[in-house]
Design an enzyme around this catalytic site. Structure first.
Site, PDB file in Angstrom:
ATOM      1  CD  GLU A 185       3.181   3.485   5.050  1.00  0.00           C
ATOM      2  OE1 GLU A 185       2.590   2.595   5.675  1.00  0.00           O
ATOM      3  OE2 GLU A 185       2.797   3.887   3.941  1.00  0.00           O
ATOM      4  CE  LYS A 200       4.834   1.854  -1.694  1.00  0.00           C
ATOM      5  NZ  LYS A 200       4.889   3.290  -1.414  1.00  0.00           N
TER       6      LYS A 200
HETATM    7  N1  HSE Z   1       3.850   6.177   2.813  1.00  0.00           N
HETATM    8  C1  HSE Z   1       3.694   5.729   1.473  1.00  0.00           C
HETATM    9  C2  HSE Z   1       4.355   6.755   0.561  1.00  0.00           C
HETATM   10  C3  HSE Z   1       2.253   5.585   1.146  1.00  0.00           C
HETATM   11  O1  HSE Z   1       4.672   7.834   1.041  1.00  0.00           O
HETATM   12  O2  HSE Z   1       4.582   6.492  -0.598  1.00  0.00           O
HETATM   13  C4  HSE Z   1       1.964   4.871  -0.129  1.00  0.00           C
HETATM   14  O3  HSE Z   1       2.436   3.572  -0.127  1.00  0.00           O
END
Ligand code: HSE
Length: 404
Positions: A185, A200
């Site tokens: 991110e 998530k």
């Molecule tokens: N930064 C997140 C990951 C991107 O590494 O999974 C996908 O949601």
């Protein structure tokens, strides 16, 4: 012809344009109609880019354009994404998003809005990148009572932990690599502190249990305290360290957490390595299901976004039911959930092992050739019990949960 607008022309937004162009013929066949991206909303200009002349800078140009049927949100964050998505739905436009923060926070409300308008709000790419998991949960595993979802839900941290384990690379070096590869991110804190995985697992839990699971209620611990030495202990024990997001129903209560865990060979997620994600779904009828694939990255994520666009094109006049009510699910008290813990303490193993045995109940002692510290695995304890005992343990260097 179905007209699409994209909000945010970054990594994922440009990936969506690329997939739609690259697979145009195939996508048209699957959707039954041609799909055209008529504009992208972004603060920036893109001279020389294929979309150069289709960039707009205000959302009104999209909301007020009656020709646009589908809005794809790939901006990330909730401001202004929430406002823009809500306005799009209110204007009768279908929405696809890859934004887990938006879905975790406002999913139930936006789904209700879409339902009332007889349109669709789809978000396959918000969890697991390119892995189909939202649609299977919503449309396939519907005869089961799901009692557990456990996943490696963050590609960045999985990539980092794998490198740390296999190559002994330091945390900071490997974080830089993950950022360069476009996995992390913008603010890596969201990955390494577990916030991304937390959103998530909140989304997956809300879908599995049909109610709003608030991510603020989920105990969340990232990987910033995991060191090369911990990896060495794990190896000696025949285990590895992974960041799990998990949500489990025990005696009718749902317990959820995000935390690094030590995982053994018997666990289906142990060999999910590098940037890959894996999600284990356990249902009372079907048993165990595993979903595996690229959890981050431009094209895998765009693949899931485009699949949602195709689904919306096929359902332009009908709402696809997604069970996720606004009613809040009260999670079980985390302190009551039971686990074994791996503990590292300072001192000589022979001098301190009895003390540790009395305090925690030692199931397995482990040393890695250091004179001044050792490790052990405790007996099964609740989080609350462990916390209390830890207060009486001098020189505790670290502790890592084991998978149950
Ligand atoms: N930064 C997140 C990951 C991107 O590494 O999974 C996908 O949601």
């Amino acid at each position: 012809m179905v007209k699409v607008a994209i909000l945010g022309y970054g990594n994922i937004g440009s990936g969506v344009v690329e997939v739609l162009r690259r697979n145009k013929e195939h996508v048209t066949k699957r959707a039954g109609k041609e799909i055209e991206v008529v504009c992208v909303l972004d603060k920036r200009e893109f001279p020389g880019d294929f979309m150069e002349n289709k960039v707009v800078h205000t959302i009104d140009k999209i909301i007020n354009n009656p020709e646009i049927d589908i809005v794809v949100e790939t901006m990330g964050g909730t401001t202004p994404a929430y406002e823009y998505v809500k306005a799009s739905l209110e204007a009768g436009k279908h929405v696809v998003t890859s934004n887990k923060e938006l879905v975790a926070k406002h999913g139930a409300e936006l789904l209700e809005l879409a339902k009332n308008k007889n349109i669709n709000f789809l978000f396959e790419a918000s969890v697991g990148g390119g892995i189909p998991i939202i649609r299977p949960l919503n449309q396939s595993v519907t005869s089961d009572e799901i009692y557990e979802i456990t996943g490696i839900l963050n590609g960045t941290t999985n990539y980092m932990l794998t490198k740390m384990e296999k190559e002994g690379t330091s945390f900071h070096t490997v974080l830089k690599e993950a950022q360069q590869k476009g996995y992390a991110e913008q603010n890596p804190e969201a990955d390494v502190e577990g916030y991304d995985a937390c959103r998530k697992i909140a989304i997956l839990s809300s879908l599995a249990f049909g109610c709003q699971v608030d991510y603020n209620d989920i105990y969340t611990e990232g990987i910033t305290n995991i060191s090369d030495t911990d990896m060495e202990y794990a190896k000696k024990l025949g285990l590895t360290i992974k960041l799990f997001g998990t949500s489990k129903k025990v005696d009718n209560k749902v317990y959820a957490m995000v935390s690094p865990v030590m995982v053994g060979d018997e666990h289906p997620l142990k060999n999910v390595n590098d940037v890959m994600n894996g999600i284990l779904v356990r249902g009372d009828v079907i048993g165990d299901l595993m979903f595996y694939g690229a959890g981050a990255g431009k094209l895998p994520t765009a693949s899931a976004v485009v699949a949602d666009i195709i689904d919306e094109v096929k359902h332009l006049d009908r709402n696809i039911t997604i069970q996720w009510s606004k009613n809040k699910l009260k999670l079980g008290d985390f302190k009551n959930s039971k686990k074994q813990f791996f503990v590292r303490v300072a001192g000589n193993v022979d001098e301190r092992k009895n003390e540790m045995e009395k305090l925690f109940g030692v199931e397995h002692l482990v040393t890695i050739g250091k004179e001044d510290e050792f490790g052990f695995i405790t007996c099964l304890l609740s989080e609350g019990e462990f916390e209390e005992k830890a207060k009486h343990c001098d020189g505790m260097i670290t502790r890592i949960r084991l998978t149950q």
